[in-house]
Design a protein around this motif. Sequence first.
Motif, short mmCIF file in Angstrom:
data_model
loop_
_atom_site.label_atom_id
_atom_site.label_comp_id
_atom_site.label_asym_id
_atom_site.label_seq_id
_atom_site.Cartn_x
_atom_site.Cartn_y
_atom_site.Cartn_z
N GLU A 97 0.80 -1.25 0.02
CA GLU A 97 -0.14 0.08 0.09
C GLU A 97 1.01 1.25 0.09
O GLU A 97 1.95 1.09 0.71
CB GLU A 97 -0.86 0.13 1.33
CG GLU A 97 -1.74 -1.21 1.18
CD GLU A 97 -2.99 -1.07 0.20
OE1 GLU A 97 -3.35 0.21 -0.15
OE2 GLU A 97 -3.17 -2.00 -0.23
N ARG A 98 0.37 2.26 -0.88
CA ARG A 98 0.99 3.46 -0.68
C ARG A 98 1.37 4.18 0.71
O ARG A 98 0.32 3.97 1.48
CB ARG A 98 0.51 4.68 -1.74
CG ARG A 98 1.02 5.88 -1.85
CD ARG A 98 0.20 6.78 -2.45
NE ARG A 98 0.85 7.77 -2.69
CZ ARG A 98 0.93 8.98 -4.02
NH1 ARG A 98 -0.01 8.31 -4.85
NH2 ARG A 98 1.52 9.98 -3.66
N GLY A 99 2.26 4.39 1.19
CA GLY A 99 2.58 5.01 2.53
C GLY A 99 2.99 4.07 3.52
O GLY A 99 3.36 4.36 4.57
N GLU A 125 4.75 4.59 -4.10
CA GLU A 125 3.91 4.21 -5.26
C GLU A 125 4.00 2.87 -5.57
O GLU A 125 5.12 2.19 -5.26
CB GLU A 125 4.06 4.93 -6.65
CG GLU A 125 3.48 4.74 -7.75
CD GLU A 125 3.84 5.35 -8.86
OE1 GLU A 125 3.43 4.96 -10.00
OE2 GLU A 125 4.61 6.29 -8.84
N VAL A 126 2.84 1.99 -5.63
CA VAL A 126 2.92 0.75 -5.82
C VAL A 126 2.72 0.16 -7.08
O VAL A 126 1.68 0.64 -7.87
CB VAL A 126 1.97 0.05 -5.08
CG1 VAL A 126 1.84 -1.60 -5.00
CG2 VAL A 126 1.96 0.11 -3.71
N LEU A 127 3.80 -0.27 -8.09
CA LEU A 127 3.71 -0.69 -9.27
C LEU A 127 3.04 -1.88 -9.65
O LEU A 127 2.59 -1.99 -10.62
CB LEU A 127 5.09 -0.52 -9.79
CG LEU A 127 5.84 0.69 -9.68
CD1 LEU A 127 7.51 0.51 -10.14
CD2 LEU A 127 5.42 1.84 -10.37
N ARG A 128 3.35 -2.74 -8.69
CA ARG A 128 2.71 -4.38 -8.88
C ARG A 128 2.52 -4.51 -7.38
O ARG A 128 3.67 -4.76 -6.56
CB ARG A 128 3.71 -5.09 -9.46
CG ARG A 128 3.14 -6.70 -9.93
CD ARG A 128 4.16 -7.26 -10.62
NE ARG A 128 4.94 -7.81 -9.61
CZ ARG A 128 6.09 -8.67 -9.76
NH1 ARG A 128 6.42 -8.80 -11.24
NH2 ARG A 128 6.89 -8.91 -9.05
N VAL A 143 7.81 -1.56 -5.77
CA VAL A 143 7.31 -0.06 -5.45
C VAL A 143 8.41 0.89 -5.70
O VAL A 143 9.49 0.70 -6.03
CB VAL A 143 7.20 -0.35 -3.58
CG1 VAL A 143 6.07 -1.05 -3.21
CG2 VAL A 143 8.40 -0.53 -3.11
N VAL A 144 7.88 2.25 -5.75
CA VAL A 144 8.69 3.38 -5.79
C VAL A 144 8.95 3.83 -4.43
O VAL A 144 7.87 4.14 -3.61
CB VAL A 144 8.17 4.47 -6.72
CG1 VAL A 144 9.18 5.47 -6.48
CG2 VAL A 144 8.09 3.97 -8.06
#
Length: 149
Positions: A97-99, A125-128, A143-144
């Motif tokens: 999850e983002r964050g 950011e979640v890319l996958r 993730v980023v």
Amino acid sequence: MDGLRTRGTGEAERLLEERTADVQRVKAEYDNYRKRVRRDRMAVREIAVGNVLTALLPVVDAVDRACAHEPLTPGLRDVRDTLRTQLGSLGLQAFGERGEPFDPACHEAVVHRAAPGAEGLVCAEVLRPGYRVGDRLLRPARVVVAGPS
């Protein structure tokens, strides 16, 4: 005659105690065997379920991409919901999850962005999404990451 009977009774009691101890030992060994077989069966089942779910992750990704880029028709929604329900009943859990704090054990960092004033690494950011079954990691989340440079 009484001495003979006492000696015979004592011998019989000793044999009875030995046989009782043998039976108790065999019963304990059998109980341990049953527990070991049950545990082994559960381990094999968990491995098999994990392998099947891992093989289905590309299907989950394809359905998610279709839902993100195509109009969500009733048929596509039904496929997505049924797939999620059935895989969830097998124990599949999505994560990422983002964050949330970055954890290299379950996140794969693709990009790192500097975030001035950040105290630690977080998933920006979640890319996958990642997936797990119980404690077993099937796939890390891509993730980023944002955090101190």
